[in-house]
Motif scaffolding. Structure first.
Motif, mmCIF file in Angstrom:
data_model
loop_
_atom_site.group_PDB
_atom_site.id
_atom_site.type_symbol
_atom_site.label_atom_id
_atom_site.label_comp_id
_atom_site.label_asym_id
_atom_site.label_seq_id
_atom_site.Cartn_x
_atom_site.Cartn_y
_atom_site.Cartn_z
ATOM 1 N N MET A 18 2.494 9.398 -10.058
ATOM 2 C CA MET A 18 2.114 8.427 -11.076
ATOM 3 C C MET A 18 1.413 7.239 -10.406
ATOM 4 S SD MET A 18 4.615 6.110 -13.419
ATOM 5 C CE MET A 18 5.559 7.524 -13.970
ATOM 6 N N ILE A 19 0.256 6.846 -10.954
ATOM 7 C CA ILE A 19 -0.478 5.698 -10.401
ATOM 8 C C ILE A 19 -0.441 4.568 -11.427
ATOM 9 C CG2 ILE A 19 -2.693 4.867 -9.497
ATOM 10 C CD1 ILE A 19 -3.323 7.661 -8.587
ATOM 11 N N LEU A 20 0.013 3.382 -10.959
ATOM 12 C CA LEU A 20 0.167 2.255 -11.875
ATOM 13 C C LEU A 20 -0.656 1.057 -11.419
ATOM 14 C CD1 LEU A 20 3.344 3.386 -11.052
ATOM 15 C CD2 LEU A 20 3.684 2.319 -13.256
ATOM 16 N N LEU A 21 -1.187 0.348 -12.406
ATOM 17 C CA LEU A 21 -1.801 -0.953 -12.140
ATOM 18 C C LEU A 21 -0.797 -2.008 -12.599
ATOM 19 C CD1 LEU A 21 -4.258 -2.899 -11.584
ATOM 20 C CD2 LEU A 21 -4.886 -2.559 -13.991
ATOM 21 N N ARG B 265 -9.928 -2.067 -3.758
ATOM 22 C CA ARG B 265 -9.215 -1.863 -2.486
ATOM 23 C C ARG B 265 -8.416 -0.561 -2.494
ATOM 24 N NH1 ARG B 265 -7.455 -6.890 0.364
ATOM 25 N NH2 ARG B 265 -9.318 -8.176 0.258
ATOM 26 N N ALA B 266 -7.883 -0.211 -3.686
ATOM 27 C CA ALA B 266 -7.066 1.006 -3.777
ATOM 28 C C ALA B 266 -7.951 2.254 -3.874
ATOM 29 C CB ALA B 266 -6.155 0.920 -4.995
ATOM 30 N N LYS B 267 -9.238 2.038 -4.095
ATOM 31 C CA LYS B 267 -10.184 3.143 -4.327
ATOM 32 C C LYS B 267 -9.694 4.017 -5.488
ATOM 33 C CE LYS B 267 -12.120 3.462 0.350
ATOM 34 N NZ LYS B 267 -11.328 2.467 1.066
ATOM 35 N N VAL B 268 -9.279 3.329 -6.545
ATOM 36 C CA VAL B 268 -8.778 4.021 -7.739
ATOM 37 C C VAL B 268 -9.631 3.608 -8.928
ATOM 38 C CG1 VAL B 268 -6.861 3.997 -9.393
ATOM 39 C CG2 VAL B 268 -6.388 4.349 -6.972
ATOM 40 N N GLY B 269 -10.089 4.584 -9.696
ATOM 41 C CA GLY B 269 -10.848 4.277 -10.909
ATOM 42 C C GLY B 269 -9.895 4.168 -12.090
ATOM 43 N N PRO B 270 -10.299 3.470 -13.147
ATOM 44 C CA PRO B 270 -9.427 3.321 -14.322
ATOM 45 C C PRO B 270 -8.921 4.652 -14.853
ATOM 46 C CG PRO B 270 -11.395 1.965 -14.552
ATOM 47 C CD PRO B 270 -11.577 2.754 -13.288
ATOM 48 N N ASN B 271 -9.759 5.710 -14.772
ATOM 49 C CA ASN B 271 -9.356 7.017 -15.296
ATOM 50 C C ASN B 271 -8.136 7.592 -14.611
ATOM 51 O OD1 ASN B 271 -11.361 7.020 -17.095
ATOM 52 N ND2 ASN B 271 -12.763 8.321 -15.887
ATOM 53 N N GLU B 272 -7.974 7.227 -13.339
ATOM 54 C CA GLU B 272 -6.859 7.790 -12.562
ATOM 55 C C GLU B 272 -5.524 7.106 -12.848
ATOM 56 O OE1 GLU B 272 -8.207 8.542 -8.258
ATOM 57 O OE2 GLU B 272 -9.815 7.341 -9.155
ATOM 58 N N LEU B 273 -5.563 5.972 -13.554
ATOM 59 C CA LEU B 273 -4.317 5.240 -13.817
ATOM 60 C C LEU B 273 -3.468 5.969 -14.856
ATOM 61 C CD1 LEU B 273 -5.682 1.580 -14.152
ATOM 62 C CD2 LEU B 273 -4.414 2.536 -12.208
ATOM 63 N N ASP B 274 -2.139 5.938 -14.645
ATOM 64 C CA ASP B 274 -1.227 6.489 -15.651
ATOM 65 C C ASP B 274 -0.661 5.411 -16.563
ATOM 66 O OD1 ASP B 274 -0.951 9.402 -14.881
ATOM 67 O OD2 ASP B 274 -0.610 8.399 -12.967
ATOM 68 N N ARG B 275 -0.438 4.193 -15.999
ATOM 69 C CA ARG B 275 0.143 3.103 -16.776
ATOM 70 C C ARG B 275 -0.400 1.777 -16.288
ATOM 71 N NH1 ARG B 275 6.536 4.634 -16.188
ATOM 72 N NH2 ARG B 275 6.439 6.471 -17.499
ATOM 73 N N ILE B 276 -0.398 0.812 -17.204
ATOM 74 C CA ILE B 276 -0.670 -0.580 -16.830
ATOM 75 C C ILE B 276 0.625 -1.346 -17.088
ATOM 76 C CG2 ILE B 276 -2.047 -2.637 -17.300
ATOM 77 C CD1 ILE B 276 -4.246 -0.720 -18.369
ATOM 78 N N ALA B 277 1.134 -1.999 -16.049
ATOM 79 C CA ALA B 277 2.381 -2.769 -16.195
ATOM 80 C C ALA B 277 2.049 -4.244 -16.120
ATOM 81 C CB ALA B 277 3.342 -2.396 -15.073
#
Ligand code: KG4
Ligand code: ZN
Length: 331
Positions: A1-4, A68-80
């Motif tokens: 799970m990837i979270l912002l 910095r995380a090299k993560v695109g919005p599509n890869e996120l599972d949740r926003i906390a």
């Protein structure tokens, strides 16, 4: 799970990307934009100024966290996002940003209580940015000590939390800030007192309010007043005052934490919140717990306000702690 994670409850605009999967935790980015220089000239946080600074900083900070995380919005599972407690207008900036991003990117938004987030910091890697998700034994005692709160909680299996006691007046961090202002050591007071204390001797017998009682409540307002009378009358060396004050706070917090451990037969002690960055307190509790209970204290950068702990809370707790703040904001 990837979270912002997003945190704007006080004077830090923060965003982090955290990955929790297959029993591992990875802090992919950890961005904290501190407003300390902005508020320093006022000697404390000015809520209206803080909110305006958050508005200016929030989008660049979130951007930077993803980059910095090299993560695109599509890869996120949740926003906390930190929902409460905190400065209302500052919280609003984070919450509205999270809701807007959740709507645009079609991601669930998890509101997180700020104290729950501090608690979750105990599950972050003790060193570096990657580590196994720790398997901590229940029951636990958590000492949450920050600028706004000083509380002891008992946490049983299934993360059932019970309030054991806490300050009846000022928070421990608040006392650090006020005594630092008295000694003209600047803002924020915690790190300034700790630095000054390292050059002084704890020779002044300041009171240790409510020490040695079975009661798990605490009080720091009287200690602060005692310091202010002493400073006005005796004109002592500031480093000795800082060292003596810090010693008094550490004595009280350590005594109460140990009493809580004994009375709940805890197997683990968690020390979290901004004051957990204090080296004297960390050392004292490490010594006192050795061979008795497991002592967990996060890296200092995860103790003071940050968004990594917010993301971690949303990974750990939503399905386990049944509290109003863990519901998903409806889109
Ligand atoms: O958790 P935090 O960053 O914000 C709140 O939720 O309040 O805690 C901030 C508090 C401040 O009062 C600050 O003076 C204190 O934590 N603090 C420290 C240290 N670093 C920060 N207190 C003692 N020693 C430190 N090294
Ligand atoms: Zn905090």
């Amino acid at each position: 799970m990837i979270l912002l994670g997003i945190e704007t409850s006080c004077d830090e605009t923060a965003a982090s990307v955290v990955e929790v999967s297959r029993g591992r935790v990875r802090v992919a980015s950890h961005i904290v934009n501190s407003q300390i220089p902005v508020h320093r000239k006022y000697g404390g946080v000015v809520p209206e100024v803080a909110a305006r600074e958050h508005v200016r900083n929030i989008v660049p900070v979130v951007d930077e966290a993803l980059r910095r995380a090299k993560v695109g919005p599509n890869e996120l599972d949740r926003i906390a996002v930190t929902e409460n407690p905190g400065l209302l207008t500052s919280l609003l900036v984070g919450v509205e940003t999270a809701k807007a991003l959740g709507w645009v990117w079609n991601k669930p938004v998890v509101p997180v209580n700020h104290l729950t987030a501090h608690l979750a910091s105990a599950w972050l890697p003790p060193k570096g940015v990657v580590g196994p998700l720790p398997q901590l034994a229940f029951p636990m005692v958590a000492l949450i000590a920050s600028g706004g709160h000083t509380e002891l909680w008992s946490i049983a299996r299934g993360f059932k939390a019970k309030y054991l006691g806490g300050t009846r007046d000022d928070a421990a961090g608040e006392a650090f800030d006020k005594v630092a202002a008295l000694l003209k050591l600047g803002y924020p007071g915690g790190p300034a007192i700790a630095e000054s204390a390292s050059m002084g001797t704890p020779s002044i017998p300041f009171p240790r309010p409510m020490l040695g009682t079975k009661n798990l409540d605490m009080s720091f307002a009287g200690l602060k007043t005692a310091v202010s009378y002493f400073v006005a009358k005796e004109k002592p060396n500031a480093a000795d005052v800082a060292a003596s004050f810090q010693q008094a706070v550490v004595d009280v917090l350590a005594d109460k934490a140990l009493t809580a451990i004994r009375s709940t037969r805890a197997k683990t002690l968690l020390l979290v919140g901004g004051v957990a960055a204090n080296v004297a307190l960390r050392k004292r509790l490490a010594t006192e717990t050795r061979g008795r209970v497991r002592f967990v204290v996060p890296q200092p950068r995860f103790c003071t306000d940050n968004a990594t702990m917010v993301a971690m809370a949303a990974a750990l707790f939503p399905h386990r702690i049944q509290e109003p703040w863990t519901r998903t904001i409806k889109r």
